[in-house]
Design an enzyme around this catalytic site. Structure first.
Site, mmCIF file in Angstrom:
data_model
loop_
_atom_site.group_PDB
_atom_site.id
_atom_site.type_symbol
_atom_site.label_atom_id
_atom_site.label_comp_id
_atom_site.label_asym_id
_atom_site.label_seq_id
_atom_site.Cartn_x
_atom_site.Cartn_y
_atom_site.Cartn_z
ATOM 1 N N CYS A 61 0.840 -1.202 0.000
ATOM 2 C CA CYS A 61 0.000 0.000 0.000
ATOM 3 C C CYS A 61 0.877 1.254 0.000
ATOM 4 O O CYS A 61 1.851 1.338 0.762
ATOM 5 C CB CYS A 61 -0.917 0.000 1.215
ATOM 6 S SG CYS A 61 -2.048 1.408 1.245
ATOM 7 N N CYS A 70 -0.071 5.120 6.840
ATOM 8 C CA CYS A 70 -0.753 4.909 8.118
ATOM 9 C C CYS A 70 0.241 4.310 9.116
ATOM 10 O O CYS A 70 0.792 3.225 8.887
ATOM 11 C CB CYS A 70 -1.952 3.984 7.932
ATOM 12 S SG CYS A 70 -3.106 4.528 6.650
ATOM 13 N N CYS A 98 0.041 0.563 10.306
ATOM 14 C CA CYS A 98 -0.303 -0.504 9.366
ATOM 15 C C CYS A 98 0.907 -1.266 8.827
ATOM 16 O O CYS A 98 1.791 -0.674 8.190
ATOM 17 C CB CYS A 98 -1.109 0.077 8.209
ATOM 18 S SG CYS A 98 -1.687 -1.221 7.077
ATOM 19 N N CYS A 114 -16.072 -10.127 5.492
ATOM 20 C CA CYS A 114 -15.495 -8.880 5.019
ATOM 21 C C CYS A 114 -14.221 -9.161 4.232
ATOM 22 O O CYS A 114 -13.387 -9.968 4.659
ATOM 23 C CB CYS A 114 -15.190 -7.951 6.187
ATOM 24 S SG CYS A 114 -14.688 -6.281 5.660
ATOM 25 N N CYS A 124 -19.160 -7.520 3.367
ATOM 26 C CA CYS A 124 -18.590 -6.203 3.645
ATOM 27 C C CYS A 124 -17.257 -6.108 2.909
ATOM 28 O O CYS A 124 -16.575 -7.120 2.736
ATOM 29 C CB CYS A 124 -18.384 -6.032 5.149
ATOM 30 S SG CYS A 124 -17.652 -4.447 5.637
ATOM 31 N N CYS A 143 -19.986 1.149 7.796
ATOM 32 C CA CYS A 143 -19.179 0.589 8.882
ATOM 33 C C CYS A 143 -17.989 1.513 9.082
ATOM 34 O O CYS A 143 -17.137 1.633 8.185
ATOM 35 C CB CYS A 143 -18.722 -0.823 8.525
ATOM 36 S SG CYS A 143 -17.671 -1.607 9.790
ATOM 37 N N ARG A 180 -18.613 -3.165 17.367
ATOM 38 C CA ARG A 180 -17.793 -4.348 17.110
ATOM 39 C C ARG A 180 -16.503 -4.324 17.932
ATOM 40 O O ARG A 180 -15.696 -3.400 17.802
ATOM 41 C CB ARG A 180 -17.487 -4.456 15.620
ATOM 42 C CG ARG A 180 -18.754 -4.490 14.775
ATOM 43 C CD ARG A 180 -18.496 -4.815 13.311
ATOM 44 N NE ARG A 180 -19.731 -4.665 12.543
ATOM 45 C CZ ARG A 180 -20.682 -5.593 12.441
ATOM 46 N NH1 ARG A 180 -20.525 -6.765 13.040
ATOM 47 N NH2 ARG A 180 -21.779 -5.354 11.737
#
Length: 342
Positions: A61, A65, A68, A105, A137, A197, A269
């Site tokens: 990616c 972040c 991450c 998901c 999802c 979400c 969640r």
């Protein structure tokens, strides 16, 4: 004296920051007691949805972040791979369903969706998994309204795009996209008629002021998100936040209980960080209003309790699994496995 909790006729999106701050900073047992009362009024107590999250495209990616392990700029030992074959994804969805999951998901480590063959393949995956009768999802990065509509047409039930933290702390964690980018994505998701979400992560070096601000943002969106994941940071070697201390159960309880009071009908969640939580701590979170977990050995790339462990916990605590599409509108079409074979 416990503050009066909202009733069915008092679902609010006009919470003030002062009100959220006061709720959050109550004595923790008082806060949990109030949240439990709200939960009992608006939810089926003892019912928890089991979800499974699969990384269908891992690593590489371009974003930064700080938490991450899939960011290409960090050296975390996560191997990058392209989109999984459709058959592998469908097999994983079937295994999850057999183990008790009712929501599946799929996550891809993209900055944003691009209108290309990979997106076409994801749309086909959505069609196939939806055909099993699971809530589907996706979390695929930023998207536009047209892409959200295509996902909806393919049978997507929900789209995840977390705010992560407060607008004020956001620049300390991510510089490659803005907070408004995230809010715009949520707006596109909502306009397309998808379930929203969106939640966040605690343990990123933020303050209580940041946590309150994030909850306030979520609770004052035009409509409450149908799902709010509360994640505790799982520090990963090689990321800028590798040395962050573990989040305590009391911090998780404050977030979950406050979210439950602010957004009574939302699924709250209990997400990342469960691997480090004994059953006693998870039980407190369910008492405070959490009514969903992710089950399976991995949560994208980080460790997570497996199905067997969670089945034992459900038996011990007397929990039951929530069905897929529990609140689907009457007359809504839910595809069956026959649609996959057609």
């Amino acid at each position: 004296m416990f503050p009066t909790h909202p009733t069915s006729a008092m679902l609010r999106t006009d919470w003030t920051l002062a009100e959220v701050t006061a709720l959050y900073h109550q004595p923790v047992l008082q806060l949990v007691t109030q949240a439990a009362a709200v939960h009992q009024q608006h939810q089926t107590t003892g019912e928890v949805q089991v979800c499974t999250l699969l990384s269908v495209k891992t690593g590489g990616c371009p974003e930064d972040c700080a938490y991450c392990p899939q960011a290409a700029r960090y050296h975390t030992g996560v191997s990058a791979h392209k989109l999984l074959p459709d058959a592998e994804v469908l097999a994983a969805a079937r295994r999850a369903q057999e183990a008790g999951s009712t929501r599946f998901c799929m996550g891809a480590a993209w900055r944003e969706i691009r209108d290309n063959r990979d997106f076409d393949r994801v749309l086909h995956m959505v069609e196939q998994v939806n055909g099993l009768g699971l809530e589907v999802c996706c979390t695929l990065g930023m998207l536009n309204e047209y892409q959200a509509e295509r996902l909806k047409q393919a049978g997507l039930h929900a789209y995840n795009h977390n705010l992560d933290t407060s607008a004020e702390h956001y620049g300390e964690i991510i510089t490659t996209r803005t907070y408004d980018d995230r809010l715009n994505t949520l707006e596109h998701v909502r306009k397309a008629g998808l379930s929203v979400c969106s939640g966040g992560i605690i343990g990123l070096g933020e303050t209580d002021v940041d946590r309150v601000a994030m909850l306030h943002t979520l609770a004052t969106l035009p409509a409450h998100p149908e799902s709010v994941p509360v994640n505790a940071l799982v520090p990963v070697a090689g990321t800028p936040l590798a040395e962050q201390p573990r989040v305590s159960v009391w911090e998780m309880l404050r977030m979950i209980a406050t979210a439950r009071i602010l957004m009574p009908t939302t699924m709250v969640r209990l997400s990342a960080g469960r691997q480090e939580m004994p059953v006693t701590e998870q039980a407190l979170c369910f008492l405070a209003g959490a009514n969903s977990i992710f089950s399976g050995e991995k949560l994208l790339t980080t460790p997570n309790p497996g199905f067997d462990e969670d089945q034992q916990m459900f038996a011990l605590l007397g929990l039951t699994a929530r069905k897929s599409f529990k609140h689907a509108p009457e007359g809504a079409t839910v595809l069956t496995s026959a649609a996959v074979e057609a």
